[in-house]
Design a protein around this motif. Structure first.
Motif, PDB file in Angstrom:
ATOM      1  N   SER A 112       2.581   3.084  -4.944  1.00 34.97           N
ATOM      2  CA  SER A 112       1.705   2.157  -4.245  1.00 34.97           C
ATOM      3  C   SER A 112       1.234   1.067  -5.198  1.00 34.97           C
ATOM      4  O   SER A 112       0.901   1.336  -6.356  1.00 34.97           O
ATOM      5  CB  SER A 112       0.492   2.922  -3.689  1.00 34.97           C
ATOM      6  OG  SER A 112      -0.462   2.038  -3.154  1.00 34.97           O
ATOM      7  N   ARG A 113       1.260  -0.178  -4.722  1.00 33.14           N
ATOM      8  CA  ARG A 113       0.755  -1.364  -5.435  1.00 33.14           C
ATOM      9  C   ARG A 113       1.630  -1.797  -6.595  1.00 33.14           C
ATOM     10  O   ARG A 113       1.250  -2.714  -7.323  1.00 33.14           O
ATOM     11  CB  ARG A 113      -0.676  -1.142  -5.942  1.00 33.14           C
ATOM     12  CG  ARG A 113      -1.672  -0.665  -4.902  1.00 33.14           C
ATOM     13  CD  ARG A 113      -1.810  -1.613  -3.758  1.00 33.14           C
ATOM     14  NE  ARG A 113      -2.897  -1.224  -2.850  1.00 33.14           N
ATOM     15  CZ  ARG A 113      -3.086  -1.769  -1.652  1.00 33.14           C
ATOM     16  NH1 ARG A 113      -2.254  -2.700  -1.211  1.00 33.14           N
ATOM     17  NH2 ARG A 113      -4.087  -1.381  -0.884  1.00 33.14           N
TER      18      ARG A 113
ATOM     19  N   TYR B 222       0.808  -1.222   0.000  1.00 25.70           N
ATOM     20  CA  TYR B 222       0.000   0.000   0.000  1.00 25.70           C
ATOM     21  C   TYR B 222       0.841   1.272   0.000  1.00 25.70           C
ATOM     22  O   TYR B 222       0.558   2.231  -0.711  1.00 25.70           O
ATOM     23  CB  TYR B 222      -0.923  -0.021   1.221  1.00 25.70           C
ATOM     24  CG  TYR B 222      -1.741   1.229   1.413  1.00 25.70           C
ATOM     25  CD1 TYR B 222      -2.814   1.521   0.572  1.00 25.70           C
ATOM     26  CD2 TYR B 222      -1.446   2.117   2.437  1.00 25.70           C
ATOM     27  CE1 TYR B 222      -3.570   2.671   0.748  1.00 25.70           C
ATOM     28  CE2 TYR B 222      -2.199   3.264   2.620  1.00 25.70           C
ATOM     29  CZ  TYR B 222      -3.263   3.535   1.782  1.00 25.70           C
ATOM     30  OH  TYR B 222      -3.996   4.672   1.959  1.00 25.70           O
TER      31      TYR B 222
END
Length: 271
Positions: free
Chosen positions: A69-70, A37
Protein backbone atom coordinates in the motif's frame (compact mmCIF):
# COMPACT_ATOMS: atom_id res chain seq x y z
CA UNK A 1 7.26 -15.56 -28.17
CA UNK A 2 4.26 -14.13 -30.01
CA UNK A 3 3.07 -10.94 -28.38
CA UNK A 4 -0.60 -10.36 -27.70
CA UNK A 5 -2.24 -7.83 -30.02
CA UNK A 6 -2.29 -4.35 -28.51
CA UNK A 7 -5.56 -3.06 -27.10
CA UNK A 8 -6.07 0.55 -26.03
CA UNK A 9 -8.23 -0.50 -23.09
CA UNK A 10 -7.92 -3.33 -20.63
CA UNK A 11 -10.65 -5.79 -21.63
CA UNK A 12 -11.74 -8.51 -19.27
CA UNK A 13 -13.68 -9.23 -16.11
CA UNK A 14 -14.03 -8.10 -12.51
CA UNK A 15 -14.48 -10.43 -9.53
CA UNK A 16 -14.79 -9.34 -5.87
CA UNK A 17 -14.92 -10.81 -2.38
CA UNK A 18 -14.86 -9.43 1.13
CA UNK A 19 -11.56 -7.57 1.47
CA UNK A 20 -10.36 -8.06 -2.08
CA UNK A 21 -11.10 -7.91 -5.78
CA UNK A 22 -9.43 -8.63 -9.07
CA UNK A 23 -9.34 -7.77 -12.75
CA UNK A 24 -8.48 -10.51 -15.21
CA UNK A 25 -8.16 -9.80 -18.91
CA UNK A 26 -5.87 -8.52 -21.65
CA UNK A 27 -4.68 -5.31 -23.25
CA UNK A 28 -4.32 -1.84 -21.84
CA UNK A 29 -1.58 0.76 -21.98
CA UNK A 30 1.21 1.20 -19.44
CA UNK A 31 0.04 2.91 -16.24
CA UNK A 32 2.27 5.83 -15.21
CA UNK A 33 3.96 5.86 -11.77
CA UNK A 34 1.35 6.05 -9.03
CA UNK A 35 0.55 4.88 -5.51
CA UNK A 36 -2.74 3.68 -4.05
CA UNK A 37 -4.38 2.35 -0.92
CA UNK A 38 -4.80 -1.31 -1.84
CA UNK A 39 -1.99 -3.85 -1.82
CA UNK A 40 -1.51 -5.12 -5.35
CA UNK A 41 -0.63 -8.54 -6.69
CA UNK A 42 -0.03 -8.51 -10.45
CA UNK A 43 0.85 -11.41 -12.70
CA UNK A 44 1.24 -11.65 -16.45
CA UNK A 45 0.95 -14.82 -18.48
CA UNK A 46 2.68 -16.51 -20.03
CA UNK A 47 5.17 -13.60 -19.86
CA UNK A 48 5.42 -9.89 -20.62
CA UNK A 49 4.59 -8.23 -17.29
CA UNK A 50 6.80 -5.16 -16.81
CA UNK A 51 7.02 -3.25 -13.54
CA UNK A 52 8.84 -0.11 -12.45
CA UNK A 53 9.39 0.40 -8.72
CA UNK A 54 9.60 4.06 -7.73
CA UNK A 55 9.37 6.97 -10.16
CA UNK A 56 12.78 6.47 -11.78
CA UNK A 57 13.49 2.80 -11.28
CA UNK A 58 14.48 0.55 -14.15
CA UNK A 59 11.68 -1.40 -15.83
CA UNK A 60 11.82 -5.09 -14.96
CA UNK A 61 10.10 -7.99 -16.69
CA UNK A 62 8.67 -10.24 -13.97
CA UNK A 63 6.41 -13.25 -13.60
CA UNK A 64 4.51 -11.45 -10.82
CA UNK A 65 4.91 -8.78 -8.18
CA UNK A 66 3.51 -7.78 -4.79
CA UNK A 67 3.29 -4.02 -4.23
CA UNK A 68 2.59 -2.66 -0.74
CA UNK A 69 0.00 0.00 0.00
CA UNK A 70 1.15 3.54 -0.92
CA UNK A 71 4.28 2.34 -2.74
CA UNK A 72 4.99 4.23 -5.99
CA UNK A 73 5.13 1.93 -8.99
CA UNK A 74 4.23 1.67 -12.67
CA UNK A 75 2.94 -1.38 -14.48
CA UNK A 76 2.62 -2.47 -18.09
CA UNK A 77 0.62 -5.58 -19.05
CA UNK A 78 0.19 -4.68 -22.72
CA UNK A 79 2.57 -7.44 -23.89
CA UNK A 80 0.93 -10.20 -21.84
CA UNK A 81 -1.40 -12.67 -23.52
CA UNK A 82 -3.52 -12.12 -20.41
CA UNK A 83 -2.97 -10.72 -16.95
CA UNK A 84 -4.48 -10.68 -13.51
CA UNK A 85 -4.32 -7.84 -10.99
CA UNK A 86 -5.55 -8.57 -7.47
CA UNK A 87 -6.19 -5.79 -4.96
CA UNK A 88 -6.04 -6.64 -1.26
CA UNK A 89 -7.51 -4.43 1.46
CA UNK A 90 -4.51 -3.57 3.72
CA UNK A 91 -6.47 -3.89 6.97
CA UNK A 92 -7.62 -7.46 6.37
CA UNK A 93 -5.84 -10.39 8.01
CA UNK A 94 -4.18 -11.22 4.69
CA UNK A 95 -3.33 -7.60 4.03
CA UNK A 96 -1.67 -7.12 7.40
CA UNK A 97 0.38 -10.31 6.94
CA UNK A 98 1.54 -9.24 3.47
CA UNK A 99 2.36 -5.76 4.78
CA UNK A 100 4.62 -7.30 7.42
CA UNK A 101 6.25 -9.52 4.81
CA UNK A 102 6.95 -6.63 2.43
CA UNK A 103 8.09 -4.11 5.08
CA UNK A 104 7.25 -1.25 2.72
CA UNK A 105 9.18 -2.63 -0.26
CA UNK A 106 7.75 -4.13 -3.48
CA UNK A 107 8.60 -7.76 -4.08
CA UNK A 108 9.39 -9.46 -7.39
CA UNK A 109 7.90 -12.95 -7.40
CA UNK A 110 9.52 -15.73 -9.47
CA UNK A 111 7.30 -18.02 -11.50
CA UNK A 112 7.81 -20.93 -9.10
CA UNK A 113 6.32 -18.84 -6.26
CA UNK A 114 2.98 -19.04 -8.09
CA UNK A 115 3.19 -22.77 -8.86
CA UNK A 116 0.29 -23.65 -11.18
CA UNK A 117 -1.88 -20.69 -10.16
CA UNK A 118 -1.73 -18.91 -13.56
CA UNK A 119 -2.72 -22.01 -15.50
CA UNK A 120 -5.58 -22.79 -13.11
CA UNK A 121 -6.78 -19.18 -13.18
CA UNK A 122 -6.76 -19.07 -16.96
CA UNK A 123 -8.72 -22.32 -17.18
CA UNK A 124 -11.31 -21.13 -14.63
CA UNK A 125 -11.66 -17.86 -16.54
CA UNK A 126 -11.48 -18.86 -20.20
CA UNK A 127 -12.67 -22.49 -20.21
CA UNK A 128 -14.89 -22.99 -17.15
CA UNK A 129 -15.98 -19.34 -17.31
CA UNK A 130 -16.87 -19.50 -13.64
CA UNK A 131 -16.66 -16.40 -11.46
CA UNK A 132 -16.86 -18.62 -8.37
CA UNK A 133 -13.89 -20.70 -9.49
CA UNK A 134 -11.85 -17.61 -10.36
CA UNK A 135 -12.69 -16.07 -6.98
CA UNK A 136 -11.75 -19.22 -5.07
CA UNK A 137 -8.40 -19.49 -6.85
CA UNK A 138 -7.60 -15.82 -6.27
CA UNK A 139 -8.38 -16.14 -2.56
CA UNK A 140 -6.27 -19.29 -2.37
CA UNK A 141 -3.37 -17.47 -4.05
CA UNK A 142 -3.61 -14.54 -1.62
CA UNK A 143 -3.79 -16.90 1.35
CA UNK A 144 -0.70 -18.74 0.14
CA UNK A 145 1.32 -15.55 -0.30
CA UNK A 146 0.17 -14.16 3.05
CA UNK A 147 0.47 -17.52 4.84
CA UNK A 148 -2.91 -16.99 6.47
CA UNK A 149 -6.36 -18.55 6.47
CA UNK A 150 -9.27 -16.27 5.66
CA UNK A 151 -11.17 -14.77 8.58
CA UNK A 152 -14.87 -14.12 8.17
CA UNK A 153 -16.91 -11.91 10.48
CA UNK A 154 -19.01 -13.94 12.90
CA UNK A 155 -20.33 -11.47 15.49
CA UNK A 156 -24.07 -11.05 14.73
CA UNK A 157 -23.89 -7.30 15.39
CA UNK A 158 -21.14 -6.85 12.81
CA UNK A 159 -22.99 -9.07 10.35
CA UNK A 160 -26.07 -6.90 10.87
CA UNK A 161 -24.02 -3.75 10.30
CA UNK A 162 -22.60 -5.22 7.07
CA UNK A 163 -26.11 -6.11 5.89
CA UNK A 164 -27.26 -2.55 6.60
CA UNK A 165 -24.30 -1.07 4.71
CA UNK A 166 -25.12 -3.20 1.68
CA UNK A 167 -28.81 -2.37 1.98
CA UNK A 168 -28.18 1.36 2.22
CA UNK A 169 -25.97 1.35 -0.88
CA UNK A 170 -25.81 4.83 -2.36
CA UNK A 171 -27.59 6.43 0.61
CA UNK A 172 -24.32 6.44 2.52
CA UNK A 173 -23.48 5.20 5.98
CA UNK A 174 -23.65 7.11 9.25
CA UNK A 175 -21.76 5.47 12.11
CA UNK A 176 -24.18 6.68 14.77
CA UNK A 177 -27.18 5.25 12.90
CA UNK A 178 -25.50 1.87 12.42
CA UNK A 179 -24.46 1.76 16.08
CA UNK A 180 -28.00 2.49 17.22
CA UNK A 181 -29.40 -0.18 14.89
CA UNK A 182 -27.11 -2.88 16.32
CA UNK A 183 -27.42 -1.56 19.91
CA UNK A 184 -23.78 -0.59 20.41
CA UNK A 185 -22.02 2.68 21.09
CA UNK A 186 -20.31 4.20 18.03
CA UNK A 187 -16.86 3.66 19.54
CA UNK A 188 -17.61 0.03 20.39
CA UNK A 189 -18.99 -0.70 16.91
CA UNK A 190 -15.96 0.94 15.31
CA UNK A 191 -13.59 -1.21 17.36
CA UNK A 192 -15.58 -4.41 16.92
CA UNK A 193 -15.92 -3.88 13.17
CA UNK A 194 -12.16 -3.64 12.70
CA UNK A 195 -11.63 -6.63 14.99
CA UNK A 196 -14.07 -8.80 13.02
CA UNK A 197 -13.45 -7.68 9.43
CA UNK A 198 -9.95 -6.20 9.48
CA UNK A 199 -11.28 -3.00 7.92
CA UNK A 200 -12.39 0.35 9.35
CA UNK A 201 -16.12 0.74 8.89
CA UNK A 202 -15.79 3.86 6.73
CA UNK A 203 -13.24 2.16 4.47
CA UNK A 204 -15.46 -0.90 4.16
CA UNK A 205 -18.41 1.26 3.12
CA UNK A 206 -16.31 3.02 0.44
CA UNK A 207 -14.91 -0.32 -0.73
CA UNK A 208 -18.46 -1.64 -1.12
CA UNK A 209 -19.46 1.38 -3.20
CA UNK A 210 -16.52 0.91 -5.55
CA UNK A 211 -17.23 -2.80 -5.92
CA UNK A 212 -20.83 -1.91 -6.71
CA UNK A 213 -19.63 0.24 -9.61
CA UNK A 214 -17.67 -2.57 -11.22
CA UNK A 215 -20.53 -5.00 -10.59
CA UNK A 216 -22.79 -2.62 -12.52
CA UNK A 217 -20.25 -2.36 -15.34
CA UNK A 218 -20.10 -6.16 -15.48
CA UNK A 219 -23.87 -6.08 -15.97
CA UNK A 220 -23.45 -3.73 -18.95
CA UNK A 221 -24.36 -0.45 -17.24
CA UNK A 222 -22.84 2.82 -18.46
CA UNK A 223 -20.08 4.39 -16.37
CA UNK A 224 -22.17 7.45 -15.57
CA UNK A 225 -25.17 5.44 -14.38
CA UNK A 226 -22.95 3.03 -12.46
CA UNK A 227 -21.34 5.98 -10.66
CA UNK A 228 -24.70 7.48 -9.68
CA UNK A 229 -26.11 4.12 -8.57
CA UNK A 230 -23.20 3.75 -6.14
CA UNK A 231 -23.65 7.22 -4.68
CA UNK A 232 -20.89 9.11 -6.51
CA UNK A 233 -21.69 12.64 -7.67
CA UNK A 234 -20.49 11.89 -11.20
CA UNK A 235 -17.95 9.81 -13.10
CA UNK A 236 -15.19 12.32 -12.28
CA UNK A 237 -15.84 11.85 -8.54
CA UNK A 238 -15.79 8.10 -9.06
CA UNK A 239 -12.52 8.26 -11.01
CA UNK A 240 -10.77 10.28 -8.31
CA UNK A 241 -11.87 7.82 -5.63
CA UNK A 242 -10.95 4.76 -7.71
CA UNK A 243 -7.48 6.17 -8.43
CA UNK A 244 -6.93 6.68 -4.70
CA UNK A 245 -7.99 3.15 -3.82
CA UNK A 246 -6.75 1.22 -6.87
CA UNK A 247 -4.55 3.53 -8.94
CA UNK A 248 -6.78 3.41 -12.01
CA UNK A 249 -10.04 4.80 -13.30
CA UNK A 250 -12.97 2.62 -14.39
CA UNK A 251 -12.89 4.30 -17.80
CA UNK A 252 -9.55 2.57 -18.52
CA UNK A 253 -11.26 -0.82 -18.43
CA UNK A 254 -13.96 -2.53 -20.41
CA UNK A 255 -15.87 -5.40 -18.86
CA UNK A 256 -16.12 -7.53 -21.99
CA UNK A 257 -14.71 -10.87 -20.84
CA UNK A 258 -16.41 -14.29 -20.71
CA UNK A 259 -17.63 -13.79 -17.13
CA UNK A 260 -19.36 -10.50 -18.01
CA UNK A 261 -20.90 -12.08 -21.11
CA UNK A 262 -22.24 -15.00 -19.10
CA UNK A 263 -23.55 -12.69 -16.38
CA UNK A 264 -25.49 -10.66 -18.94
CA UNK A 265 -26.79 -13.77 -20.68
CA UNK A 266 -26.90 -16.75 -18.27
CA UNK A 267 -28.40 -19.00 -20.95
CA UNK A 268 -25.51 -18.48 -23.31
CA UNK A 269 -23.10 -21.41 -23.75
CA UNK A 270 -19.49 -20.80 -24.54
CA UNK A 271 -17.20 -23.06 -26.51
Amino acid sequence: MTEAPARAHYEGDFVAWSGGCMFIGAGGAAIAPHAHYAIQLALGAPAGLSVQFGRRGAWQELAATLVPSRAVHAIDVSRCAWSCVIFIEPETLEGRAITRRLAGQPLALPADALAVAPERLERAWRVEQSADAVRALAIQLVEGLSRTVRQEASDPRVLQAIALIRERGDDGVVLEELAAAVKLSPSRLRHLFVQETGMPLRTYALWRRLLQVWDRLMEGETLSRAAHSAGFADSAHLSRTARTMFGLAPSAMRMTGPLAARQRDPQRHFG
